[in-house]
Enzyme design. Structure first.
Site, mmCIF file in Angstrom:
data_model
loop_
_atom_site.group_PDB
_atom_site.id
_atom_site.type_symbol
_atom_site.label_atom_id
_atom_site.label_comp_id
_atom_site.label_asym_id
_atom_site.label_seq_id
_atom_site.Cartn_x
_atom_site.Cartn_y
_atom_site.Cartn_z
ATOM 1 N N THR A 192 0.872 -1.297 0.178
ATOM 2 C CA THR A 192 -0.110 0.000 0.077
ATOM 3 C C THR A 192 0.779 1.316 -0.049
ATOM 4 O O THR A 192 0.572 2.199 -0.843
ATOM 5 C CB THR A 192 -0.960 0.144 1.309
ATOM 6 O OG1 THR A 192 -1.725 -1.089 1.229
ATOM 7 C CG2 THR A 192 -1.784 1.201 1.398
ATOM 8 N N THR A 210 1.573 -4.783 4.008
ATOM 9 C CA THR A 210 1.444 -5.045 5.303
ATOM 10 C C THR A 210 0.751 -6.661 5.667
ATOM 11 O O THR A 210 0.916 -7.377 6.492
ATOM 12 C CB THR A 210 0.456 -4.280 6.168
ATOM 13 O OG1 THR A 210 -0.825 -4.271 5.520
ATOM 14 C CG2 THR A 210 0.935 -3.092 6.483
HETATM 15 N N1 LIG Z 1 -1.492 -2.374 3.637
HETATM 16 C C1 LIG Z 1 -1.089 -3.074 2.803
HETATM 17 O O1 LIG Z 1 0.150 -2.908 2.413
HETATM 18 C C2 LIG Z 1 -1.949 -4.188 2.227
HETATM 19 C C3 LIG Z 1 -1.445 -4.601 0.858
HETATM 20 N N2 LIG Z 1 -2.933 -5.465 0.441
HETATM 21 C C4 LIG Z 1 -0.577 -5.603 0.869
HETATM 22 O O2 LIG Z 1 -0.122 -6.276 1.594
HETATM 23 O O3 LIG Z 1 0.139 -5.450 0.073
#
Ligand SMILES: NC(=O)C[C@H](N)C(=O)O
Length: 485
Positions: A152, A231
């Protein structure tokens, strides 16, 4: 442009003021004989499918101690408008040798420096190991390697669907434009980007290997590494890397964000800048995750919140450092510098299954899972490691699998506490069936550690012993230190 200034003071020394002339002249926590500093400020590169074909122009002219990959750099000159003041104090008490050292980072008014905005201006060391670690906060500028995998943090919204997706090169542009990165006190960096950057749900073992290889190839040229990662699976990658990187003597700091850099209000900027400071300026021989206010041990971390900015926790291990009005590093729990030579283990066995028990589950379904090509099973059991003892077919399936050589590891569905297979008859039945304990390992760690151990060509007995042994600070109960690999 103002000159950066260090103000040092301690309880047993007079205050002194000195100018930083270059990042070469100042104290460093690592073996200087193996170090080189690149005179590149804010460089970036793009990697293709073959990320290992990169090379870094070695502008110091010295010979690298390991083969250095080649990298095409777009050099960006940082400009400085900030100052660092260091306030160091030592105080010894009879029962607890305490040392603290503070770094205050401030900028000229209106510089847009985030540390000014949020008043994060102190870095302190605490813990019984304090005096030994006087040099752990580095006074030099630091030189770090950033690996941007996606997530993200560097995503942008699709104008039609509104969905977030990784945007190639966007992060690199944003980072080089940040006023903080122009400060002579911030680590210099080289950034390399997955091509294309990915959502972490798409992470594969091959991507873990890519990251590990990039760290290996650049290991002796940098003070630390930042891995920018989505994440969702960050805790898995950080756990896997904890095991793959053996004798790691430098910080590998994972971070990401819940809100993209591109949004007006976001957690990307602060997470990124703080991770860069940890990687470049603090002696942390560990794979860690920095998120929101905490630096956590990678192989203890979990994503615990899909919405909050405080998305990560390490429920069975205190944070390695916390961020408030000051950054406090707890060296009581940070791992010691390794004695052996750094190396990377790439092989990871993929034939691992994780089964989360629910009351009344079907024995046949369970039997089917175990009858496949499976080599390791992580059983997420109830409480302190319990599973139905009345289900003889379930226990027989485990027993048969163990006899076939499957390693069955019992972890808990609880967030905190540890597995104790001897506490209840229902846990003992798993032990009797041949399962072993995962103690207080997270599911992320148990799964990646088992895959890593099974990829090492060890005997099943060795794998079992090592699963129950603390190798990287991943479990609290320390047993069987005998077997060293
Ligand atoms: N907050 C994030 O980075 C979630 C994203 N879907 C990922 O894991 O790439």
């Amino acid at each position: 442009m103002s000159s950066p200034i260090i103000n040092k003071s301690s309880s047993n020394s007079v205050n002194s003021t000195s100018k930083i002339h270059s990042h070469h002249e100042l104290n460093h926590g690592y073996d200087m004989s193996t170090h080189q500093y690149l005179e590149v400020h804010g460089t970036s590169t793009h990697i293709t499918d073959s990320p290992l074909n990169i090379s870094i122009p070695n502008t110091t002219g010295s010979t690298p101690s390991t083969p250095s990959p080649t990298l095409e750099c777009n050099q960006i000159n940082n400009s400085s408008n900030s100052s660092v003041s260091t306030n160091s104090s030592n105080s010894n008490s009879s029962n607890n040798m305490h040392n603290s050292q503070h770094i205050n980072i401030s900028t000229n008014p209106g510089s847009g420096n985030i540390f000014e905005d949020i008043q994060i201006n102190k870095l302190s060391v605490s813990g019984a190991k304090g005096p030994l670690h006087n040099s752990l906060i580095k006074m030099n500028r630091g030189n770090i390697f950033i690996i941007y995998t996606g997530g993200t943090l560097g995503m942008k919204r699709d104008p039609i669907s509104g969905a977030l997706r990784p945007e190639p090169h966007y992060l690199e542009e944003q980072l080089s434009a940040l006023p903080e990165m122009k400060s002579l006190d911030m680590p210099v960096y080289t950034l390399t980007e997955f091509n294309p950057p990915i959502d972490s749900s798409d992470m594969e073992h091959e991507d873990w290997v890519k990251i590990a290889k990039l760290i290996e190839q650049n290991y002796y040229d940098y003070d630390g590494f930042v891995v920018l990662h989505g994440t969702d699976t960050m805790a898995y990658t950080a756990s896997a890397l904890s095991f793959m990187l053996e004798n790691l003597g430098k910080p590998v700091v994972f971070t990401g964000s819940q809100i993209p850099f591109a949004e007006l209000i976001n957690d990307a900027r602060r997470n990124l800048l703080t991770a860069i400071i940890f990687a470049g300026k603090v002696d942390l021989p560990e794979v860690c995750i920095f998120f929101n206010n905490q630096l956590l041990r990678g192989c203890r971390s979990r994503k615990v919140d899909s919405w909050s900015l405080d998305a990560f926790d390490s429920p069975n291990c205190p944070p390695l450092a916390t961020l408030g009005m000051e950054i406090n590093v707890n060296y009581d729990i940070v791992l010691n510098q390794p004695k052996g030579r750094f190396r990377v283990h790439e092989e990871i066995n993929k034939n691992i299954a994780v089964v989360h028990l629910v009351p009344g589950f079907s024995d046949d379904t369970f039997e089917n899972i175990l009858s496949g090509k499976i080599e390791g099973l992580i059983l997420q059991s109830y409480g302190s490691g319990n599973a139905p003892a009345k289900k003889s077919k379930f226990l027989q399936s485990i027993q048969k699998a163990v006899q076939r050589g499957v390693i069955v590891v019992v972890t808990s569905q609880c967030l905190r506490g540890s597995v104790n297979l001897k506490q209840y008859a229902t846990g003992k039945s798993l032990l009797d069936a041949g399962a072993i304990s995962g103690f207080d390992m997270t599911i992320e760690t148990a799964a990646t550690k088992l895959g890593w151990l099974l990829g090492r060509g060890l005997t099943k007995e060795q794998v079992k012993i090592l699963m129950e042994t603390d190798l990287r600070g991943e479990l609290t109960k320390k047993v069987n230190k005998k077997l060293i690999i």
